[in-house]
Design an enzyme around this catalytic site. Structure first.
Site, PDB file in Angstrom:
ATOM      1  N   GLY A  99       0.796  -1.230   0.000  1.00  0.00           N
ATOM      2  CA  GLY A  99       0.000   0.000   0.000  1.00  0.00           C
ATOM      3  C   GLY A  99       0.823   1.272   0.000  1.00  0.00           C
ATOM      4  N   MET A 108      -4.204  -6.821  -6.956  1.00  0.00           N
ATOM      5  CA  MET A 108      -3.717  -7.910  -7.803  1.00  0.00           C
ATOM      6  C   MET A 108      -4.839  -8.775  -8.379  1.00  0.00           C
ATOM      7  SD  MET A 108      -0.586  -7.242  -7.721  1.00  0.00           S
ATOM      8  CE  MET A 108       0.245  -8.685  -8.372  1.00  0.00           C
ATOM      9  N   ARG A 109      -5.829  -8.126  -8.961  1.00  0.00           N
ATOM     10  CA  ARG A 109      -6.965  -8.862  -9.474  1.00  0.00           C
ATOM     11  C   ARG A 109      -7.522  -8.142 -10.698  1.00  0.00           C
ATOM     12  NH1 ARG A 109      -9.028 -12.783  -6.459  1.00  0.00           N
ATOM     13  NH2 ARG A 109      -7.775 -12.474  -4.612  1.00  0.00           N
ATOM     14  N   ASN A 123      -5.380   2.690 -13.067  1.00  0.00           N
ATOM     15  CA  ASN A 123      -4.402   1.775 -12.479  1.00  0.00           C
ATOM     16  C   ASN A 123      -3.001   2.324 -12.682  1.00  0.00           C
ATOM     17  OD1 ASN A 123      -3.373  -0.700 -11.370  1.00  0.00           O
ATOM     18  ND2 ASN A 123      -2.927  -1.419 -13.448  1.00  0.00           N
ATOM     19  N   HIS A 154       0.975   0.944 -13.200  1.00  0.00           N
ATOM     20  CA  HIS A 154       1.714  -0.277 -13.524  1.00  0.00           C
ATOM     21  C   HIS A 154       3.204   0.054 -13.634  1.00  0.00           C
ATOM     22  CE1 HIS A 154       2.219  -4.321 -15.089  1.00  0.00           C
ATOM     23  NE2 HIS A 154       3.067  -3.806 -15.959  1.00  0.00           N
TER      24      HIS A 154
HETATM   25  C1  GRF Z   1       3.256  -0.966  -7.574  1.00  0.00           C
HETATM   26  O1  GRF Z   1       4.522  -1.183  -8.142  1.00  0.00           O
HETATM   27  C2  GRF Z   1       2.219  -0.781  -8.639  1.00  0.00           C
HETATM   28  O2  GRF Z   1       2.715  -0.188  -9.798  1.00  0.00           O
HETATM   29  C3  GRF Z   1       1.800  -2.202  -8.945  1.00  0.00           C
HETATM   30  O3  GRF Z   1       1.839  -2.858  -7.706  1.00  0.00           O
HETATM   31  C4  GRF Z   1       2.766  -2.207  -6.842  1.00  0.00           C
HETATM   32  C5  GRF Z   1       2.047  -1.891  -5.578  1.00  0.00           C
HETATM   33  O4  GRF Z   1       2.890  -1.442  -4.563  1.00  0.00           O
HETATM   34  N1  GRF Z   1       0.526  -2.233  -9.598  1.00  0.00           N
HETATM   35  P1  GRF Z   1       2.273  -0.818  -3.254  1.00  0.00           P
HETATM   36  O5  GRF Z   1       1.337  -1.855  -2.635  1.00  0.00           O
HETATM   37  O6  GRF Z   1       1.542   0.439  -3.607  1.00  0.00           O
HETATM   38  O7  GRF Z   1       3.444  -0.552  -2.350  1.00  0.00           O
END
Ligand code: GRF
Length: 192
Positions: A12, A90-91, A107, A109
């Protein structure tokens, strides 16, 4: 002030960056809900500390993805959420949320899409020995990291880069870029 919900599954840190930006009055948005599908995720602790209500909800407790998302949708409606911000969720988003929030789900990425979509994008880029990778913020559609791109920022891979140092650089960029992009989306007249 736009009302936003942040979805997370892990640490997070991007959620935290948004919370911090809001506290610093750099975000014309109110984070009204943090949705998390992993009961032990650190993101939940962050939400508690920040005083952001969290919805911890596991798909395993529902008969179908539709039922799972219907429950989330109800909570989003109750909180008046206008924009969904995925931050390490993650979904894949399903039809229920996609149709209710069409064009209003974004989102982040950790690669320059369309390169290295899917899981472990940082590891994929590292393995591929590319000279430049980066971060993408995009609208969400039914695909995996395929929606229209809103913003991108490049990150250079140095000669002696390790996976860990690359990861740190990418996260640093994410934490600046995401609040900036969300601010832009929330402060324009566009139907985000
Ligand atoms: C980040 O690198 C984001 O780009 C990807 O998942 C990671 C999440 O990290 N989708 P966090 O939970 O915000 O630390």
């Amino acid at each position: 002030m736009k009302k936003i919900a942040v979805f997370a599954s892990g640490s997070g840190s991007n959620f935290q960056a948004l919370v911090d930006a809001a506290k610093a009055n750099q975000l014309s948005a109110e984070i009204v809900l943090m949705v998390c599908d992993k009961p032990r995720a650190y993101a939940i602790e962050r939400a508690d500390k920040a005083g952001v209500p969290s919805l911890v909800i596991s798909p395993k407790d529902f008969a179908s993805k539709t039922d799972y998302e219907k429950e989330i949708l109800q909570k989003l409606n109750e909180s008046g959420v206008e924009l969904i911000v995925l931050a390490g969720y993650m979904r894949l988003i399903g039809e229920t949320l996609l149709s209710a929030y069409e064009g209003r789900i974004v989102n982040i990425h950790p690669s320059l899409l369309p390169s290295f979509a899917g899981k472990d994008a940082i590891g994929q880029a590292f393995q591929a020995k590319v000279k430049i990778t980066g971060v993408t913020v995009h609208y969400v559609d039914e695909g995996m990291d395929t929606g229209p791109i809103i913003a991108q920022e490049a990150v250079k891979m140095d000669e002696h880069e390790t996976r860990e140092s690359l990861e740190a650089k990418i996260h640093q960029v994410e934490h600046l870029l995401y609040p900036r992009v969300i601010q832009k989306l929330c402060s324009t007249d566009r139907k985000v």
